[in-house]
Design a protein around this motif. Structure first.
Motif, PDB file in Angstrom:
ATOM      1  N   LEU A  50     -54.626  48.416 -28.991  1.00 34.24           N
ATOM      2  CA  LEU A  50     -54.993  50.067 -29.194  1.00 34.24           C
ATOM      3  C   LEU A  50     -56.347  50.579 -28.847  1.00 34.24           C
ATOM      4  CD1 LEU A  50     -53.110  50.620 -32.529  1.00 34.24           C
ATOM      5  CD2 LEU A  50     -52.278  51.396 -30.281  1.00 34.24           C
ATOM      6  N   ASN A  51     -57.350  49.779 -29.101  1.00 35.10           N
ATOM      7  CA  ASN A  51     -58.647  49.912 -28.619  1.00 35.10           C
ATOM      8  C   ASN A  51     -59.314  49.460 -27.337  1.00 35.10           C
ATOM      9  OD1 ASN A  51     -59.206  50.843 -31.264  1.00 35.10           O
ATOM     10  ND2 ASN A  51     -59.686  49.111 -32.138  1.00 35.10           N
ATOM     11  N   ASN A  52     -58.078  49.304 -26.415  1.00 33.86           N
ATOM     12  CA  ASN A  52     -58.397  48.498 -25.181  1.00 33.86           C
ATOM     13  C   ASN A  52     -59.312  47.575 -24.886  1.00 33.86           C
ATOM     14  OD1 ASN A  52     -56.401  50.290 -23.745  1.00 33.86           O
ATOM     15  ND2 ASN A  52     -57.854  52.049 -23.962  1.00 33.86           N
ATOM     16  N   THR A  53     -59.363  46.575 -26.078  1.00 33.00           N
ATOM     17  CA  THR A  53     -60.392  45.402 -25.838  1.00 33.00           C
ATOM     18  C   THR A  53     -59.717  44.029 -25.886  1.00 33.00           C
ATOM     19  OG1 THR A  53     -60.565  45.367 -28.348  1.00 33.00           O
ATOM     20  CG2 THR A  53     -62.105  46.627 -27.338  1.00 33.00           C
ATOM     21  N   SER A  54     -60.532  43.145 -25.385  1.00 34.46           N
ATOM     22  CA  SER A  54     -59.885  41.638 -25.425  1.00 34.46           C
ATOM     23  C   SER A  54     -60.299  41.062 -26.409  1.00 34.46           C
ATOM     24  CB  SER A  54     -60.059  41.248 -24.117  1.00 34.46           C
ATOM     25  OG  SER A  54     -61.336  40.898 -23.846  1.00 34.46           O
ATOM     26  N   SER A  79     -77.240  42.186 -27.604  1.00 36.87           N
ATOM     27  CA  SER A  79     -77.107  42.827 -26.246  1.00 36.87           C
ATOM     28  C   SER A  79     -76.232  42.125 -25.386  1.00 36.87           C
ATOM     29  CB  SER A  79     -78.440  42.633 -25.710  1.00 36.87           C
ATOM     30  OG  SER A  79     -79.425  43.473 -26.422  1.00 36.87           O
ATOM     31  N   HIS A  80     -75.483  42.762 -24.454  1.00 37.56           N
ATOM     32  CA  HIS A  80     -74.719  42.215 -23.519  1.00 37.56           C
ATOM     33  C   HIS A  80     -75.145  42.716 -22.078  1.00 37.56           C
ATOM     34  CE1 HIS A  80     -71.202  40.978 -25.946  1.00 37.56           C
ATOM     35  NE2 HIS A  80     -71.591  41.862 -26.964  1.00 37.56           N
ATOM     36  N   ASN A  81     -74.885  41.680 -21.153  1.00 37.05           N
ATOM     37  CA  ASN A  81     -75.373  41.712 -19.893  1.00 37.05           C
ATOM     38  C   ASN A  81     -74.248  41.753 -19.073  1.00 37.05           C
ATOM     39  OD1 ASN A  81     -78.328  41.826 -20.328  1.00 37.05           O
ATOM     40  ND2 ASN A  81     -78.262  39.697 -20.501  1.00 37.05           N
ATOM     41  N   ASP A  82     -74.030  42.348 -17.829  1.00 34.85           N
ATOM     42  CA  ASP A  82     -73.101  42.212 -16.722  1.00 34.85           C
ATOM     43  C   ASP A  82     -71.635  42.385 -17.261  1.00 34.85           C
ATOM     44  OD1 ASP A  82     -75.085  41.595 -14.747  1.00 34.85           O
ATOM     45  OD2 ASP A  82     -75.011  39.395 -15.450  1.00 34.85           O
ATOM     46  N   VAL A  83     -71.513  43.512 -18.027  1.00 34.49           N
ATOM     47  CA  VAL A  83     -70.282  43.761 -18.621  1.00 34.49           C
ATOM     48  C   VAL A  83     -69.252  44.276 -17.442  1.00 34.49           C
ATOM     49  CG1 VAL A  83     -69.083  45.395 -19.923  1.00 34.49           C
ATOM     50  CG2 VAL A  83     -71.280  44.729 -20.774  1.00 34.49           C
ATOM     51  N   SER A  84     -68.215  43.571 -17.323  1.00 39.38           N
ATOM     52  CA  SER A  84     -67.251  43.846 -16.183  1.00 39.38           C
ATOM     53  C   SER A  84     -65.993  44.499 -16.987  1.00 39.38           C
ATOM     54  CB  SER A  84     -66.557  42.443 -15.541  1.00 39.38           C
ATOM     55  OG  SER A  84     -66.000  42.678 -14.600  1.00 39.38           O
ATOM     56  N   ASP A 130     -56.106  53.233 -17.343  1.00 38.07           N
ATOM     57  CA  ASP A 130     -56.201  52.283 -18.305  1.00 38.07           C
ATOM     58  C   ASP A 130     -57.246  51.583 -18.024  1.00 38.07           C
ATOM     59  OD1 ASP A 130     -54.222  53.449 -19.934  1.00 38.07           O
ATOM     60  OD2 ASP A 130     -52.462  51.826 -19.192  1.00 38.07           O
ATOM     61  N   CYS A 131     -58.105  51.098 -19.195  1.00 34.11           N
ATOM     62  CA  CYS A 131     -59.223  50.154 -18.700  1.00 34.11           C
ATOM     63  C   CYS A 131     -59.303  49.001 -19.930  1.00 34.11           C
ATOM     64  CB  CYS A 131     -60.433  51.113 -18.510  1.00 34.11           C
ATOM     65  SG  CYS A 131     -60.967  52.113 -19.870  1.00 34.11           S
ATOM     66  N   LYS A 132     -59.773  48.068 -19.591  1.00 32.70           N
ATOM     67  CA  LYS A 132     -60.230  47.153 -20.656  1.00 32.70           C
ATOM     68  C   LYS A 132     -61.457  46.179 -20.078  1.00 32.70           C
ATOM     69  CE  LYS A 132     -57.426  42.856 -19.904  1.00 32.70           C
ATOM     70  NZ  LYS A 132     -56.379  42.037 -20.306  1.00 32.70           N
ATOM     71  N   ILE A 133     -62.286  45.677 -21.129  1.00 33.83           N
ATOM     72  CA  ILE A 133     -63.209  44.745 -20.794  1.00 33.83           C
ATOM     73  C   ILE A 133     -62.840  43.506 -20.330  1.00 33.83           C
ATOM     74  CG2 ILE A 133     -65.578  43.633 -21.775  1.00 33.83           C
ATOM     75  CD1 ILE A 133     -65.636  46.538 -21.845  1.00 33.83           C
ATOM     76  N   VAL A 134     -63.297  43.007 -19.108  1.00 29.45           N
ATOM     77  CA  VAL A 134     -62.821  41.681 -18.812  1.00 29.45           C
ATOM     78  C   VAL A 134     -63.849  40.629 -19.253  1.00 29.45           C
ATOM     79  CG1 VAL A 134     -62.325  40.345 -16.816  1.00 29.45           C
ATOM     80  CG2 VAL A 134     -61.654  42.704 -16.584  1.00 29.45           C
ATOM     81  N   SER A 135     -65.027  40.794 -18.929  1.00 28.97           N
ATOM     82  CA  SER A 135     -65.994  39.882 -19.389  1.00 28.97           C
ATOM     83  C   SER A 135     -67.423  40.483 -19.448  1.00 28.97           C
ATOM     84  CB  SER A 135     -66.372  38.830 -18.325  1.00 28.97           C
ATOM     85  OG  SER A 135     -66.847  39.264 -17.196  1.00 28.97           O
ATOM     86  N   SER A 136     -68.528  39.587 -20.114  1.00 28.68           N
ATOM     87  CA  SER A 136     -69.651  39.954 -20.510  1.00 28.68           C
ATOM     88  C   SER A 136     -70.379  38.848 -20.875  1.00 28.68           C
ATOM     89  CB  SER A 136     -69.695  41.032 -21.483  1.00 28.68           C
ATOM     90  OG  SER A 136     -69.699  40.606 -22.721  1.00 28.68           O
ATOM     91  N   HIS A 137     -71.671  39.122 -20.840  1.00 29.44           N
ATOM     92  CA  HIS A 137     -72.498  37.639 -21.250  1.00 29.44           C
ATOM     93  C   HIS A 137     -73.549  38.368 -22.420  1.00 29.44           C
ATOM     94  CE1 HIS A 137     -71.525  36.999 -16.866  1.00 29.44           C
ATOM     95  NE2 HIS A 137     -71.423  35.974 -17.143  1.00 29.44           N
ATOM     96  N   PRO A 138     -73.109  37.942 -23.494  1.00 28.30           N
ATOM     97  CA  PRO A 138     -74.019  38.232 -24.645  1.00 28.30           C
ATOM     98  C   PRO A 138     -74.960  37.587 -25.058  1.00 28.30           C
ATOM     99  CG  PRO A 138     -72.005  37.020 -25.492  1.00 28.30           C
ATOM    100  CD  PRO A 138     -71.834  37.094 -23.834  1.00 28.30           C
ATOM    101  N   GLU A 139     -76.078  38.073 -25.501  1.00 31.16           N
ATOM    102  CA  GLU A 139     -77.380  37.404 -25.804  1.00 31.16           C
ATOM    103  C   GLU A 139     -77.418  36.931 -27.193  1.00 31.16           C
ATOM    104  OE1 GLU A 139     -80.541  39.871 -24.374  1.00 31.16           O
ATOM    105  OE2 GLU A 139     -80.059  39.433 -22.241  1.00 31.16           O
TER     106      GLU A 139
END
Length: 122
Positions: A25-29, A64-69, A113-122
């Motif tokens: 429902l929140n379009n998150t993985s 923080s998150h870097n390179d959010v896809s 529709d959109c969803k987060i595929v990946s990111s690099h958390p710190e």
């Protein structure tokens, strides 16, 4: 003792299903890298030749998150899939903040529709 084990198993199963439904429902993985993030792409602007959508990524955590896809799927008025597109935010998303980015889609796009595929958390 058997009743307690069955109760615990039942609670785990119901909790897992609830997490799955809420994430959809929140379009998150539900990966460890992306569970802190949310994404919205509901603002589709149609112009003559193309459509644009404003993709907004929100960080709900204290890290923080870097390179959010983000994966974006465009649909026409009938609900047919027009295009699937990926975009990456190369800047750092600070804790408890958001950023946005316009993405160009086909002119016939009515919703996406959109969803987060990946990111690099710190």
């Amino acid at each position: 003792m058997k009743a307690l084990v069955r109760l615990i198993v039942l609670i785990v199963i119901i909790g897992s299903i609830a997490l799955y439904v809420i994430s959809k429902l929140n379009n998150t993985s539900l990966t460890l890298q992306t569970i802190d993030l949310g994404v919205d792409c509901s603002e589709v602007d149609n112009v003559l030749v193309t459509s644009t959508v404003n993709v907004v990524v929100k960080n709900h955590s204290s890290r923080s998150h870097n390179d959010v896809s983000v994966k974006i799927i465009a649909f026409d008025e009938s609900g047919n899939k027009l295009k699937e597109k990926y975009t990456t935010f190369t800047r750092t998303l600070a804790p408890n903040s958001s950023f946005d980015k316009p993405v160009t889609l086909p002119a016939a796009t009515k919703r996406c529709d959109c969803k987060i595929v990946s990111s690099h958390p710190e």
